[in-house]
Design a protein around this motif. Structure first.
Motif, PDB file in Angstrom:
ATOM      1  N   ARG A  35       0.841  -1.183   0.000  1.00  0.00           N
ATOM      2  CA  ARG A  35       0.000   0.000   0.000  1.00  0.00           C
ATOM      3  C   ARG A  35       0.880   1.239   0.000  1.00  0.00           C
ATOM      4  O   ARG A  35       1.939   1.277   0.620  1.00  0.00           O
ATOM      5  CB  ARG A  35      -0.885   0.012   1.261  1.00  0.00           C
ATOM      6  CG  ARG A  35      -1.762  -1.225   1.414  1.00  0.00           C
ATOM      7  CD  ARG A  35      -3.063  -1.078   0.646  1.00  0.00           C
ATOM      8  NE  ARG A  35      -3.904  -0.075   1.261  1.00  0.00           N
ATOM      9  CZ  ARG A  35      -4.756  -0.331   2.262  1.00  0.00           C
ATOM     10  NH1 ARG A  35      -4.860  -1.545   2.750  1.00  0.00           N
ATOM     11  NH2 ARG A  35      -5.511   0.637   2.772  1.00  0.00           N
ATOM     12  N   LEU A  72      -0.806   3.716   7.047  1.00  0.00           N
ATOM     13  CA  LEU A  72      -1.706   2.670   7.541  1.00  0.00           C
ATOM     14  C   LEU A  72      -1.882   2.802   9.045  1.00  0.00           C
ATOM     15  O   LEU A  72      -0.949   3.126   9.778  1.00  0.00           O
ATOM     16  CB  LEU A  72      -1.138   1.285   7.223  1.00  0.00           C
ATOM     17  CG  LEU A  72      -0.988   0.914   5.746  1.00  0.00           C
ATOM     18  CD1 LEU A  72      -0.275  -0.431   5.626  1.00  0.00           C
ATOM     19  CD2 LEU A  72      -2.327   0.869   5.057  1.00  0.00           C
ATOM     20  N   GLU A 107      -5.570  -1.405  10.237  1.00  0.00           N
ATOM     21  CA  GLU A 107      -5.395  -1.765   8.828  1.00  0.00           C
ATOM     22  C   GLU A 107      -4.244  -2.750   8.652  1.00  0.00           C
ATOM     23  O   GLU A 107      -4.342  -3.702   7.861  1.00  0.00           O
ATOM     24  CB  GLU A 107      -5.162  -0.504   7.997  1.00  0.00           C
ATOM     25  CG  GLU A 107      -6.413   0.351   7.839  1.00  0.00           C
ATOM     26  CD  GLU A 107      -6.140   1.721   7.280  1.00  0.00           C
ATOM     27  OE1 GLU A 107      -7.061   2.306   6.676  1.00  0.00           O
ATOM     28  OE2 GLU A 107      -4.999   2.241   7.438  1.00  0.00           O
TER      29      GLU A 107
END
Length: 268
Positions: free
Chosen positions: A29, A33, A37
């Protein structure tokens, strides 16, 4: 041996494996975060995830921003350590510098790992472009000319499996986020022998890439020239940069074939 059998071995350090799992969650990602998550991505409990995150922050691999976590520059050292000790950078960098000098634009070499491409070597120019990346940086393969050039020349079954796993998201208004359209794009890249992207990863950034092939003709990396659309229109990239890219591709492939102990191929 399967994962369960490996984890029961006396030499297996479960806490190390879980810590690396937390760190690698950030490579999947691009944004910051939260603890929740990361826990969801790794399958760990929230309490355990929090301990790993705080440890990684203490060690300097993560930064905390508004109760969320992001990779720090130190995390890139992990990938760069491999690249620099492998000799690949030393071998390829002078060739890229010649390409950049010829084209007066930034040149890069990258490999594919999962859903991302990793920059192995890069020669930026003084001319500023929006995209800020360096050796070891990762970007989504589907939105980059580098990723498309590799995927187009990957063995069909492997390419299909990779594309199926992609989470196609519209990073800009021009990102190809439709699976059917993306597959058509990859077929076009294979037919042409090169990939061009314009404002798909970041608005204003355009690039053209060609695949780098091993001696067995399997694709192992991609080479590109990146610029800004205000300097070179995307439709002009082929005429301006394809020939020097292909010449450099031949130089890199010849250099790699001369030192078979070096490898760029660690896709997965």
């Amino acid at each position: 041996m399967d994962d369960e059998a490996i984890e029961s071995e006396a030499w297996y350090v479960n806490s190390l494996a879980r810590g690396l799992k937390v760190l690698l969650a950030f490579s999947q990602r691009q944004e910051a975060l939260s603890t929740s998550e990361v826990a969801e991505l790794t399958g760990l409990s929230r309490a355990a995830t929090r301990r790993f995150l705080m440890t990684l922050r203490y060690l300097g691999y993560l930064r905390s921003v508004d109760n969320r976590f992001v990779l720090s520059a130190k995390a890139l050292d992990l990938g760069y350590a491999y690249l620099s000790t492998s000799g690949i950078v030393e071998l390829v960098q002078p060739i890229l510098e010649t390409l950049s000098a010829t084209c007066s634009e930034t040149s890069s070499l990258a490999i594919l790992e999962g859903e991302e491409v990793i920059y192995v070597a890069r020669t930026p120019t003084r001319r500023m472009i929006a995209l800020r990346v360096g050796i070891g940086s990762r970007i989504p393969a589907y939105a980059s000319s580098l990723g498309k050039a590799i995927l187009a020349f990957t063995e069909q079954a492997e390419a299909d499996a990779l594309i199926e796993s992609f989470e196609l998201k519209a990073l800009t208004p021009k990102t190809i986020a439709d699976p059917a359209l993306f597959r058509e794009e990859i077929r076009t890249v294979r037919a042409n022998g090169y990939a061009v992207t314009a404002s798909e990863l970041e608005v204003g950034v355009a690039s053209i890439a060609v695949p780098i092939m091993a001696s067995d003709r399997s694709v192992i990396a991609a080479l590109n020239i990146s610029t800004h659309e205000s300097i070179h229109a995307p439709q002009d990239l082929r005429d301006k940069f394809l020939e020097p890219l292909l010449n450099t591709k031949a130089d890199i492939e010849a250099a790699l074939s001369a030192v078979p102990h070096l490898t760029l191929k660690f896709r997965g």
